[in-house]
Design a protein around this motif. Structure first.
Motif, short mmCIF file in Angstrom:
data_model
loop_
_atom_site.label_atom_id
_atom_site.label_comp_id
_atom_site.label_asym_id
_atom_site.label_seq_id
_atom_site.Cartn_x
_atom_site.Cartn_y
_atom_site.Cartn_z
N PHE A 56 0.83 -1.19 0.00
CA PHE A 56 0.00 0.00 0.00
C PHE A 56 0.87 1.26 0.00
CE2 PHE A 56 -2.35 -3.48 1.87
CZ PHE A 56 -3.54 -3.43 1.15
N PRO A 57 0.31 2.42 -0.37
CA PRO A 57 1.12 3.63 -0.43
C PRO A 57 1.82 3.94 0.89
CG PRO A 57 -1.01 3.98 -1.48
CD PRO A 57 -1.08 2.65 -0.80
N ASN A 58 3.08 4.35 0.80
CA ASN A 58 3.82 4.74 2.00
C ASN A 58 3.45 6.16 2.40
OD1 ASN A 58 5.19 6.44 0.26
ND2 ASN A 58 7.07 5.24 0.24
N ALA A 59 4.17 6.73 3.35
CA ALA A 59 3.84 8.07 3.85
C ALA A 59 3.94 9.14 2.76
CB ALA A 59 4.76 8.42 5.01
N HIS A 60 4.66 8.85 1.68
CA HIS A 60 4.80 9.79 0.57
C HIS A 60 3.80 9.51 -0.55
CE1 HIS A 60 8.48 10.93 2.60
NE2 HIS A 60 8.93 9.68 2.53
N GLY A 61 2.90 8.54 -0.31
CA GLY A 61 1.92 8.19 -1.34
C GLY A 61 2.49 7.33 -2.45
N GLU A 62 3.63 6.69 -2.20
CA GLU A 62 4.28 5.89 -3.24
C GLU A 62 4.21 4.41 -2.91
OE1 GLU A 62 8.16 7.50 -2.78
OE2 GLU A 62 7.83 9.17 -4.17
N ILE A 63 4.22 3.59 -3.96
CA ILE A 63 4.31 2.14 -3.81
C ILE A 63 5.77 1.76 -4.00
CG2 ILE A 63 3.56 -0.11 -4.64
CD1 ILE A 63 1.33 1.56 -3.42
N VAL A 64 6.42 1.35 -2.91
CA VAL A 64 7.84 1.01 -2.96
C VAL A 64 7.98 -0.43 -2.50
CG1 VAL A 64 10.16 1.58 -2.21
CG2 VAL A 64 8.45 3.40 -2.46
N ARG A 65 8.33 -1.32 -3.42
CA ARG A 65 8.44 -2.73 -3.11
C ARG A 65 9.91 -3.14 -3.04
NH1 ARG A 65 4.86 -4.64 -8.15
NH2 ARG A 65 6.54 -3.46 -9.09
N PRO A 66 10.20 -4.23 -2.36
CA PRO A 66 11.58 -4.74 -2.37
C PRO A 66 11.92 -5.32 -3.73
CG PRO A 66 10.12 -6.29 -1.28
CD PRO A 66 9.30 -5.06 -1.54
N THR A 67 13.19 -5.48 -3.99
CA THR A 67 13.61 -6.17 -5.20
C THR A 67 13.68 -7.67 -4.91
OG1 THR A 67 15.92 -5.84 -4.59
CG2 THR A 67 14.92 -4.20 -6.04
N VAL A 68 13.72 -8.46 -5.97
CA VAL A 68 13.75 -9.92 -5.82
C VAL A 68 15.18 -10.42 -5.98
CG1 VAL A 68 12.85 -12.13 -6.64
CG2 VAL A 68 11.41 -10.09 -6.71
N GLY A 69 15.70 -11.06 -4.94
CA GLY A 69 17.02 -11.67 -4.99
C GLY A 69 16.91 -13.17 -5.15
N PRO A 70 18.05 -13.88 -5.20
CA PRO A 70 18.03 -15.33 -5.39
C PRO A 70 17.35 -16.07 -4.23
CG PRO A 70 20.24 -14.55 -4.85
CD PRO A 70 19.42 -13.35 -5.12
N ASN A 71 17.31 -15.46 -3.05
CA ASN A 71 16.70 -16.12 -1.89
C ASN A 71 15.44 -15.42 -1.40
OD1 ASN A 71 18.81 -18.10 -1.67
ND2 ASN A 71 20.12 -16.47 -0.87
N GLY A 72 14.87 -14.56 -2.25
CA GLY A 72 13.65 -13.88 -1.86
C GLY A 72 13.80 -12.37 -1.95
#
Length: 258
Positions: A56-72
């Motif tokens: 969901f949107p963060n405090a800045h109204g942005e959707i910031v997701r983690p990147t996908v690495g080899p282990n998650g």
């Protein structure tokens, strides 16, 4: 194949952007949101109680997701990532590329607050499902005990159960107005447990129902989803009856504030 063999599946971890297509109010505490988008072309959900992680949107109204690495997923220090919550895929229409998710409207958390004001055109992020536990289909009866957060999984499971099976379902909800139509080809025995103002974490409606319930003849699989401590307590009640681990799945869908 031995009887009652569950199947554990792993799926590639895929992050997607979802756009709201339609919104419907089901009950005073449940809102259905249908998402669409080309990113859903390879979406897979193999079990009724799968979960996707929504961003969901963060405090800045942005959707910031983690990147996908080899282990998650990978998280960088100092980044304002989006709040995340797990939700059940209520229905997926592969042809239309539409994913339906039912949101319980309770409290003022990021998910409930977002769902309460969601409208067509808004976007959020999603990841998964990462895996599925497909319960064996050769039980005679499927017994389900859950609160309102379990309704999406229960509703989907009932729709997927075939004729010739029996479903014993106990659902604890805030009040009478929160009942919703549930249909199944299976023989359905449904009991609504209205809290009528009682606190969802300290209520004992499900516990009382389980204590009074006796399973029908044949083999029964028991599925539980509720507040974490209550789910643990319901599992223990079944274990004390001699129900084996392979005939129980109990999950804490949420945790009461300390």
């Amino acid at each position: 194949m031995p009887m009652h063999t569950h199947l554990s599946l792993r799926h590639p971890l895929v992050f997607r952007q979802l756009e709201v297509q339609r919104v419907e109010t089901l009950t005073p505490h449940m809102r259905r949101i249908v998402f669409g988008g080309a990113a859903l072309h390879d979406f897979v959900s193999a079990a009724p109680d799968d979960h996707v992680k929504l961003f969901f949107p963060n405090a800045h109204g942005e959707i910031v997701r983690p990147t996908v690495g080899p282990n998650g997923p990978l998280y960088e220090a100092g980044v304002a990532y989006s709040p995340m919550r797990d939700y059940t895929p209520r229905h997926y229409d592969a042809e239309a590329r539409e994913l339906t998710i039912d949101f319980v409207l309770h409290g003022d958390g990021p998910a409930a607050s977002w769902a309460a004001q969601a409208r067509p055109g808004l976007t959020i992020g999603a990841g998964g499902p990462r895996g599925s536990l497909v319960i064996a289909q050769d039980f005679d009866t499927y017994a389900m005990f859950g609160d309102e957060t379990a309704l999406p999984a229960i509703g989907r499971w009932l729709e997927e159960l075939p004729a010739g099976k029996r479903a014993e379902v106990f659902v604890e909800i805030p009040g009478h107005a929160d009942r919703q139509p549930l249909a199944s080809a299976a023989e359905l025995h449904l009991t609504w447990l209205d809290r009528d103002g009682a606190d969802a974490a300290s209520s004992t409606g499900l516990e009382q129902a389980l204590a009074a319930w006796q399973p029908p003849a044949g083999d029964t699989f028991h599925w539980i989803a509720a507040e974490s401590e209550r789910a643990r307590r319901l599992r223990q009640m079944l274990a004390e009856r001699g129900v084996t681990k392979d005939c129980i799945k109990a999950t804490g869908y949420w945790k009461a504030a300390a």
